[in-house]
Motif scaffolding. Structure first.
Motif, mmCIF file in Angstrom:
data_model
loop_
_atom_site.group_PDB
_atom_site.id
_atom_site.type_symbol
_atom_site.label_atom_id
_atom_site.label_comp_id
_atom_site.label_asym_id
_atom_site.label_seq_id
_atom_site.Cartn_x
_atom_site.Cartn_y
_atom_site.Cartn_z
ATOM 1 N N MET A 1 -3.621 18.334 -6.692
ATOM 2 C CA MET A 1 -3.847 18.214 -5.255
ATOM 3 C C MET A 1 -2.651 18.732 -4.465
ATOM 4 O O MET A 1 -1.533 18.807 -4.978
ATOM 5 C CB MET A 1 -4.081 16.749 -4.883
ATOM 6 N N ARG A 2 -2.900 19.060 -3.224
ATOM 7 C CA ARG A 2 -1.849 19.443 -2.291
ATOM 8 C C ARG A 2 -1.676 18.282 -1.312
ATOM 9 O O ARG A 2 -2.619 17.920 -0.590
ATOM 10 C CB ARG A 2 -2.235 20.729 -1.566
ATOM 11 N N ALA A 18 13.328 6.564 -0.378
ATOM 12 C CA ALA A 18 11.898 6.270 -0.514
ATOM 13 C C ALA A 18 11.040 7.534 -0.378
ATOM 14 O O ALA A 18 10.213 7.815 -1.258
ATOM 15 C CB ALA A 18 11.475 5.198 0.489
ATOM 16 N N PRO A 19 11.177 8.325 0.687
ATOM 17 C CA PRO A 19 10.377 9.554 0.746
ATOM 18 C C PRO A 19 10.773 10.579 -0.319
ATOM 19 O O PRO A 19 9.912 11.302 -0.832
ATOM 20 C CB PRO A 19 10.630 10.085 2.161
ATOM 21 N N ILE A 20 12.062 10.648 -0.640
ATOM 22 C CA ILE A 20 12.488 11.572 -1.695
ATOM 23 C C ILE A 20 11.844 11.183 -3.022
ATOM 24 O O ILE A 20 11.334 12.026 -3.766
ATOM 25 C CB ILE A 20 14.024 11.589 -1.822
ATOM 26 N N ALA A 21 11.852 9.888 -3.318
ATOM 27 C CA ALA A 21 11.241 9.407 -4.558
ATOM 28 C C ALA A 21 9.739 9.678 -4.564
ATOM 29 O O ALA A 21 9.154 9.983 -5.609
ATOM 30 C CB ALA A 21 11.507 7.919 -4.721
ATOM 31 N N THR A 22 9.093 9.577 -3.402
ATOM 32 C CA THR A 22 7.668 9.869 -3.311
ATOM 33 C C THR A 22 7.391 11.314 -3.703
ATOM 34 O O THR A 22 6.461 11.605 -4.465
ATOM 35 C CB THR A 22 7.166 9.604 -1.878
ATOM 36 N N VAL A 23 8.221 12.222 -3.197
ATOM 37 C CA VAL A 23 8.077 13.646 -3.544
ATOM 38 C C VAL A 23 8.319 13.853 -5.036
ATOM 39 O O VAL A 23 7.535 14.525 -5.724
ATOM 40 C CB VAL A 23 9.051 14.502 -2.713
ATOM 41 N N GLY A 30 2.368 16.472 -11.236
ATOM 42 C CA GLY A 30 1.723 17.774 -11.237
ATOM 43 C C GLY A 30 1.088 18.208 -9.934
ATOM 44 O O GLY A 30 0.315 19.166 -9.897
ATOM 45 N N HIS A 31 1.430 17.547 -8.832
ATOM 46 C CA HIS A 31 0.831 17.874 -7.543
ATOM 47 C C HIS A 31 1.787 18.709 -6.694
ATOM 48 O O HIS A 31 3.016 18.605 -6.832
ATOM 49 C CB HIS A 31 0.431 16.596 -6.814
ATOM 50 N N GLU A 32 1.221 19.496 -5.802
ATOM 51 C CA GLU A 32 2.028 20.275 -4.864
ATOM 52 C C GLU A 32 2.291 19.412 -3.626
ATOM 53 O O GLU A 32 1.357 18.889 -3.018
ATOM 54 C CB GLU A 32 1.290 21.549 -4.454
ATOM 55 N N VAL A 33 3.546 19.273 -3.269
ATOM 56 C CA VAL A 33 3.923 18.428 -2.136
ATOM 57 C C VAL A 33 4.459 19.295 -1.014
ATOM 58 O O VAL A 33 5.282 20.185 -1.238
ATOM 59 C CB VAL A 33 4.989 17.387 -2.551
ATOM 60 N N VAL A 34 3.971 19.054 0.198
ATOM 61 C CA VAL A 34 4.468 19.774 1.367
ATOM 62 C C VAL A 34 5.044 18.754 2.343
ATOM 63 O O VAL A 34 4.637 17.598 2.385
ATOM 64 C CB VAL A 34 3.359 20.601 2.045
ATOM 65 N N PHE A 35 6.005 19.227 3.137
ATOM 66 C CA PHE A 35 6.668 18.353 4.093
ATOM 67 C C PHE A 35 6.671 19.025 5.461
ATOM 68 O O PHE A 35 7.490 19.913 5.716
ATOM 69 C CB PHE A 35 8.105 18.053 3.657
ATOM 70 N N PRO A 36 5.755 18.653 6.347
ATOM 71 C CA PRO A 36 5.747 19.236 7.697
ATOM 72 C C PRO A 36 7.049 18.904 8.425
ATOM 73 O O PRO A 36 7.316 17.744 8.745
ATOM 74 C CB PRO A 36 4.545 18.564 8.360
ATOM 75 N N ALA A 37 7.863 19.911 8.672
ATOM 76 C CA ALA A 37 9.216 19.685 9.193
ATOM 77 C C ALA A 37 9.237 19.198 10.633
ATOM 78 O O ALA A 37 10.247 18.629 11.077
ATOM 79 C CB ALA A 37 10.038 20.965 9.061
ATOM 80 N N ASP A 38 8.148 19.406 11.376
ATOM 81 C CA ASP A 38 8.149 18.987 12.774
ATOM 82 C C ASP A 38 7.576 17.586 12.976
ATOM 83 O O ASP A 38 7.331 17.167 14.106
ATOM 84 C CB ASP A 38 7.395 19.988 13.647
#
Length: 277
Positions: A1-2, A18-23, A30-38
């Protein structure tokens, strides 16, 4: 999943592990992780304090940012926070409709349908309870109010923790009782909040564990602050950090970070009170 990650305000400003560990966890699975910077705030603080007019532009921005992510192919949105997901799912559309913006309300509802708290995403969407984690510590779990009562995550976090190798999970007495944080409640009703915290800390200490974990950094901040002032030696570690830990060293890194933060907090408290270590 993305999957798109919501860092949350506390995660961005005070508890980035916490968010770093989530990523790290989702990528390991095996999932693609994106982080909307705005991305910014979800607006929970404004709504819960009653500033609904001030919440509207914050809610609109969140809905637009993660709405674009969904349009661009993201399958789901996740936050390591039951309270923030509770806001997205139960408050965003309400704020929009109160302002007469039905288009925003519908967009908020669409985004809310694809937004999950971490344990929800893992168990309900990804269908996994054993994430391959290793965390050799004695741990108790505090179910935060929003995850328990608004999202009704039930035993999903416990199922994930029970599958962690090396982890000794201990039941927390009176687990479902609030810790007393409640955002600005802890500021506006400090004496009541402190009394509730004292009860929660007594339960944590009664469990005789090394670590107390939860799905919300805000509650862990409240509980951890009290425990550090008691010089209890009990650490607070976010659920995501435990699930991201492996036998390749992540768990040790988290423990060192927790000890260092606790020593710093204890020294600051002692200095303020005029008491040496």
């Amino acid at each position: 999943m993305r999957i798109a990650v919501v860092a949350t305000c506390l995660g961005d400003a005070l508890f980035p592990r916490a968010p770093i560990a989530t990523v790290e966890l989702l990528e390991r699975l095996g999932h693609e992780v994106v982080f909307p910077a705005d991305q910014t705030c979800c607006g929970q603080m404004h709504v819960n304090t009653g500033y609904l007019d001030a919440a509207l532009p914050v809610v609109r921005h969140h809905v637009e940012v993660f709405g674009r992510a969904l349009e661009e192919g993201v399958d789901a949105v996740v936050a390591p926070s039951g309270s923030c997901v509770g806001c997205v799912r139960h408050q965003h559309a309400m704020v929009a409709r109160r302002a007469g913006d039905e288009r925003l309300a519908r967009a908020a509802e669409h985004g809310a349908e694809r937004t999950y708290e971490l344990s929800e995403l893992l168990v309900d969407v990804l269908g996994v309870t054993d994430v391959g984690a290793y965390y050799p510590h004695r741990v108790t779990y505090h179910p935060t109010c929003h995850s328990l009562r608004m999202l009704r995550v039930g035993d999903k976090p416990l199922r994930l923790l029970r599958a962690v190798r090396g982890l000794d999970l201990v039941e927390l007495p009176d687990a479902e009782v609030c810790c007393g944080f409640g955002g600005t409640f802890a500021v506006k009703n400090a004496e009541t909040s402190t009394a509730m915290l004292a009860d929660k800390m007594a339960c944590v200490l009664g469990s005789k564990t090394e670590v107390v974990t939860a799905g919300d950094s805000s509650c862990l901040m409240h509980i951890g602050g009290g425990l550090s002032r008691l010089r209890s030696g009990v650490r607070t570690v976010h659920l995501a950090e435990i699930l991201a830990s492996t036998d390749r060293g992540n768990a040790s890194a988290d423990v060192v970070l927790g000890d260092a933060a606790q020593r710093s907090s204890t020294r600051a408290t002692g200095d303020a009170a005029g008491v040496g270590p």
